[in-house]
Scaffold this motif. Structure first.
Motif, short mmCIF file in Angstrom:
data_model
loop_
_atom_site.label_atom_id
_atom_site.label_comp_id
_atom_site.label_asym_id
_atom_site.label_seq_id
_atom_site.Cartn_x
_atom_site.Cartn_y
_atom_site.Cartn_z
N GLY A 47 0.82 -1.21 0.00
CA GLY A 47 0.00 0.00 0.00
C GLY A 47 0.85 1.26 0.00
O GLY A 47 2.03 1.23 -0.37
N GLU A 48 0.25 2.34 0.47
CA GLU A 48 0.92 3.65 0.41
C GLU A 48 1.61 3.99 1.75
O GLU A 48 2.81 3.86 1.89
CB GLU A 48 -0.14 4.68 0.04
N SER A 49 0.81 4.37 2.72
CA SER A 49 1.41 4.73 4.02
C SER A 49 0.36 4.57 5.11
O SER A 49 -0.84 4.59 4.84
CB SER A 49 1.92 6.17 3.97
N PRO A 50 0.80 4.42 6.36
CA PRO A 50 -0.17 4.23 7.44
C PRO A 50 -1.05 5.48 7.62
O PRO A 50 -0.59 6.60 7.45
CB PRO A 50 0.71 4.03 8.68
N GLU A 54 -3.68 2.88 11.67
CA GLU A 54 -2.47 2.07 11.49
C GLU A 54 -1.37 2.61 12.41
O GLU A 54 -0.63 1.85 13.04
CB GLU A 54 -2.01 2.12 10.02
N1 URA Z 1 -3.71 3.14 3.48
C1 URA Z 1 -2.52 2.57 3.14
O1 URA Z 1 -2.00 2.78 2.05
N2 URA Z 1 -1.94 1.77 4.01
C2 URA Z 1 -2.46 1.47 5.19
O2 URA Z 1 -1.84 0.72 5.93
C3 URA Z 1 -3.69 2.07 5.51
C4 URA Z 1 -4.30 2.89 4.65
#
Ligand code: URA
Length: 203
Positions: A47-50, A54
Motif C-alpha cells: 500500500g501507500e502509508s499508514p 495504522e
Molecule cells: N492506506 C494505506 O496505504 N496503508 C495502510 O496501511 C492504511 C491505509
C-alpha cells in the motif's frame, strides 16, 4: 529458506528499522507499521502509508480501507493471515499527506528486503505510489488489474497494479473495478505455480 528462517529474518529487519534513526517521519509517528502476515506468503500487498488507525495500532490496513481490503480478500476466500501486507512508507505522514519521493526512497531498502525474504509469487500494488516502484510511467486507470511480468533483482515476479481501497471507498466505479480485479488473483497465483513446476521438471 524455511518459514522459521524467514520469520527470524523479518523480526531482525523490523528491529533494524525500528532502530534506524535516519528514517523520515519517525519523530511525528506513534508507531512503526512494519507490515504483517505469512512470512511464506505467495501474495504480497503493497500500500501507500499508514493512516490514523495504522499509526495507533502499529499494523497495516486496520482502518476503513483495511476493512474493505479484508472484504476483498474474503471475496476470493483468502484469509488475511495467508498474505503479507505492508506499505511503501512505514511511518504515518502528518495529516495523511502524500509521501514525498525522498521518503519512499528512504524506506525502499527495507521493503526490498521484505520482498527478498518472503519471495512472493505475486505483488499487488495498492495505489499509484507502490505501482510506480515496479511499473513507472503508467496510469493506474489504464493498467489496473493487468498482470505485469517484472524482473525484480534477477527474480521473475508478477506485479498486479490495483486501485487503492481508499479510492474505492470514494467512488462506486472504482469499487466495482477493484472487486473485479481481485477476482483474477487466485488464478494468477496458480499460474505462477504452474510455471515454477514446469521449470523444476526441466532441471
Ligand atoms: N492506506 C494505506 O496505504 N496503508 C495502510 O496501511 C492504511 C491505509
Amino acid at each position: 529458506m524455511v518459514d522459521e528462517e524467514k520469520l527470524i529474518r523479518l523480526r531482525e529487519l523490523k528491529k533494524k528499522m525500528w532502530e534506524d534513526t535516519t528514517l523520515p517521519l519517525r519523530k511525528s509517528a506513534t508507531n512503526l507499521v512494519f507490515g504483517e502476515g505469512d512470512p511464506d506468503a505467495k501474495l504480497f500487498f503493497l500500500g501507500e502509508s499508514p493512516g490514523y488507525w495504522e499509526d495507533q495500532k502499529g499494523r497495516p490496513f486496520v482502518g476503513n480501507a483495511g476493512a474493505l481490503l479484508n472484504q476483498l480478500l474474503y471475496s476470493i476466500k483468502l484469509p488475511r493471515e495467508e498474505v503479507f501486507i505492508t506499505n511503501v512508507i512505514c511511518y504515518r505522514p502528518p495529516e495523511n499527506r502524500d509521501p514525498f519521493p525522498e521518503e519512499i526512497e528512504a524506506f525502499a531498502p527495507y521493503i526490498d528486503e521484505m520482498i527478498e525474504v518472503i519471495k512472493p509469487k505475486v505483488i499487488v500494488t495498492l495505489g499509484r505510489f507502490s505501482m510506480a516502484k515496479f511499473i513507472p510511467g503508467v496510469k493506474i486507470t489504464v493498467v489496473h488489474g493487468k498482470p505485469h511480468g517484472v524482473d525484480w533483482k534477477g527474480t521473475k515476479l508478477t506485479v498486479v497494479p490495483m486501485f487503492h481501497p481508499a479510492a474505492a471507498l470514494r467512488s462506486g466505479e472504482v469499487l466495482r473495478q477493484i472487486k473485479e480485479d481481485f477476482l483474477k488473483l487466485p488464478e494468477l497465483v496458480i499460474d505462477s505455480e504452474k510455471v515454477e513446476v514446469r521449470q523444476m521438471n526441466l532441471v
